[in-house]
Design an enzyme around this catalytic site. Structure first.
Site, short mmCIF file in Angstrom:
data_model
loop_
_atom_site.label_atom_id
_atom_site.label_comp_id
_atom_site.label_asym_id
_atom_site.label_seq_id
_atom_site.Cartn_x
_atom_site.Cartn_y
_atom_site.Cartn_z
N GLY A 117 27.11 -40.26 -9.63
CA GLY A 117 27.60 -39.75 -8.64
C GLY A 117 27.45 -38.04 -9.04
N GLY A 118 27.60 -37.31 -7.64
CA GLY A 118 27.55 -35.96 -8.30
C GLY A 118 28.47 -35.16 -9.68
N GLY A 122 -6.75 -23.00 -21.71
CA GLY A 122 -5.48 -22.80 -21.01
C GLY A 122 -4.61 -23.65 -21.82
CB ALA A 123 -4.17 -26.54 -24.14
#
Ligand code: HXC
Length: 508
Positions: A164-165, A398-399
């Site tokens: 859960g949370g 860009g890499a």
């Protein structure tokens, strides 16, 4: 007085007995240790001091039971570390108001004194009987995890259920370690999933250690059992400073585990062949010191810690053996996160670049490679910790920038003679710039080959980038270790600042 001492002893023993022998036996039978056994294994003998021993939801002190969490501090390898360790034998380690308050105190104190904090999770989640008090307790912890981020290292260890949370406390910390077969993390369990989506999945397949180490990337380390996990925690701590103003511990220098001569031949002559970048790393860093983070996730990149000349550093590398070392969505997240961790704690970053580009593909574009890849650019640009980049082979497009080229303020960039720095690889480039010539040639195949070679001779080398000052020096690969050691000495007093602002807005 004796009477009072006897009562104290009785109450302390009562707390230490947790949920009783039957539940302890059940814990052992399922391959798990108790909260205190875990602490004893982790801490230097005799150093642990428990705090809030008698904290309770009731004023009837005869009923104290530790509230399902053991908290305190002590030393690990001689360094102060705070801990909270949930006790599944007491009401399933569930979190109520007092349980949460104990954890909050640990986080507050760790921050006050500048010590790392370890959280061992083994809990049924929010204590159902305590309703909204339990929810508020989680909120108080989440807030503190966030405020402590970048101030002290926070390590989450999942040694049982974390559902859960409740999963968001570990998720807000720096590292998550999981134990195979006995730990699970998920937002909604198999039963809820079956009811809502109809999918059938076991607890282990949904949220086990293998899933979160290989598939989701939620966890950073996988251990086969609790003992191995404890060893991993100790190893991890050995690279980390106690806080953002401190330095990591230093060790005696060790020669690399691989001979530096291997570096001469590690990069294959065939540009389309991969190699294991770990062989590069292990021929440069102190022997046995390379400690991989996220080892099983996004394996086209390798990140971790190591020591060089005894000093802790962060490692980031493309892995040319997998997907040719391309940057995809997952590896961008993995790398960006590691850059940011190292920068928070001023751990120098050593980057090994051999990258043909961002991974092409419709799924990558639909999945948001643009915003994920941007995280790397952002993280490297933002980082002011010493940054040293070694270009071993491909540095395309860009890499090239995203792997900490000089434009993103790498402090020192070195290239091996095998480096190729260009807008794109030769094959792709001639397809764009020589398309007409190839189509019109009497022998297009031969023409293409010739143009590829011409392009390679002209652009695919480190000397044009060196001529522009983008590279400090082209070096013999065998000199890499010495160069890095020198660079780190040179950068030891590096001071670099960015404009003051509330905070930036990293793409996510
Ligand atoms: C109160 C709990 C509890 C809980 C377990 N126990 N979870 N008590 N609140 N959340 C108690 C059980 O009653 C039992 O008590 C003991 O702990 C051990 O539990 P078992 O079920 O016997 O253990 P096991 O068979 O190993 O199963 C473990 C489990 C299961 C899978 C974790 O207990 C379970 O499903 N618990 C509920 C999980 C859950 O839904 N939690 C709430 C999640 S929502 P006795 O006395 O018999 O020993 C949440 C919201 C957080 O956490 C939101 C934050 C923002």
């Amino acid at each position: 007085m004796q009477e009072k001492l006897d009562l104290l002893t009785k109450l302390r023993q009562q707390v230490e007995a947790g949920g009783g022998q039957k539940r302890i036996d059940k814990q052992h039978a399922s391959g798990k240790k108790t909260s205190r056994e875990r602490i004893n294994e982790l801490y230097d003998p005799g150093s642990f001091r428990e705090i809030d021993v008698f904290a309770a939801t009731t004023d009837d002190f005869n009923k104290v039971n530790g509230e399902g969490v053991t908290c305190g501090y002590g030393t690990i390898a001689g360094r102060r570390v705070y801990i909270f360790s949930q006790d599944f034998t007491v009401i399933g380690g569930s979190l109520g108001r007092v349980h949460a308050a104990k954890i909050c105190k640990v986080l507050d104190m760790a921050m006050k004194v500048g010590a790392p904090v370890i959280g061992i999770c083994d809990s049924g989640g929010a204590r159902i009987q305590e309703g909204v008090d339990a929810l508020d307790g989680y909120g108080q912890i989440f807030f503190r995890n966030t405020i402590a981020s970048g101030v002290i290292p926070q390590i989450s260890v999942i040694m049982g259920p974390c559902a859960g949370g409740a999963v968001y406390s570990p998720a807000l910390t720096d590292f998550i370690l999981m134990v195979a077969n006995t730990s699970q993390m998920f937002i909604t369990g198999p039963l809820v999933i079956k009811a809502t989506t109809g999918e059938d999945v076991s607890m282990e397949a949904l949220g086990g250690a293998a899933t979160h180490n290989q598939v989701s990337g939620v966890a950073h380390f996988l251990a086969n059992n609790e003992d191995e996990c404890i060893t991993q925690i100790k190893t991890l701590l050995s690279y980390l400073p106690s806080n953002n103003l401190d330095e990591p511990p230093t060790f005696a220098p060790v020669e690399p585990s691989l001979d530096k001569e291997t570096l001469v031949s590690v990069v294959p002559t065939d540009p389309n062949k991969g190699y294991d970048v770990r062989n590069v790393i292990n021929a440069i860093v102190d022997g046995g010191s390379f400690f991989e983070v996220h080892q099983y996730y996004a394996t086209n990149g390798v990140v971790g810690f190591a020591r060089i000349n005894g000093q802790a550093i962060g490692i980031i590398a493309n892995q040319p053996r997998i997907l040719a070392g391309c940057l995809d969505i997952n590896v961008s997240d993995k790398i960006a996160r590691h850059i940011r961790f190292c920068d928070c704690f001023n751990i120098p970053i050593l980057t090994f670049m051999d990258v043909p580009g961002f991974l092409p593909g419709v799924q990558q574009e639909y999945g948001g490679i643009i915003r994920h890849g941007a995280k790397m650019l952002y993280a490297y640009s933002e980082a002011t910790t010493p940054k040293i980049t070694i270009i071993t082979r491909k540095a395309y497009g860009g890499a090239y920038l995203a792997m900490c080229g000089s434009a993103l303020r790498a402090d020192e960039v070195y290239a091996w003679p095998t480096a190729e720095i260009a807008v794109m690889g030769p094959e792709g480039a001639v397809n764009v710039i020589n398309r007409k010539e190839i189509a019109e040639a009497s022998n297009p195949v031969e023409e293409r080959k010739k143009l590829v070679q011409q392009y390679r001779d002209r652009f695919a080398n480190p000397y044009i980038a060196s001529a522009r000052g983008f590279i400090q020096d082209v070096i013999d690969p065998r000199d890499t270790r010495d160069r890095v050691i020198n660079a780190l000495k040179n950068l030891a007093n590096k001071r670099e600042s960015r404009p003051r602002k509330k905070h930036g807005n990293i793409p996510c």
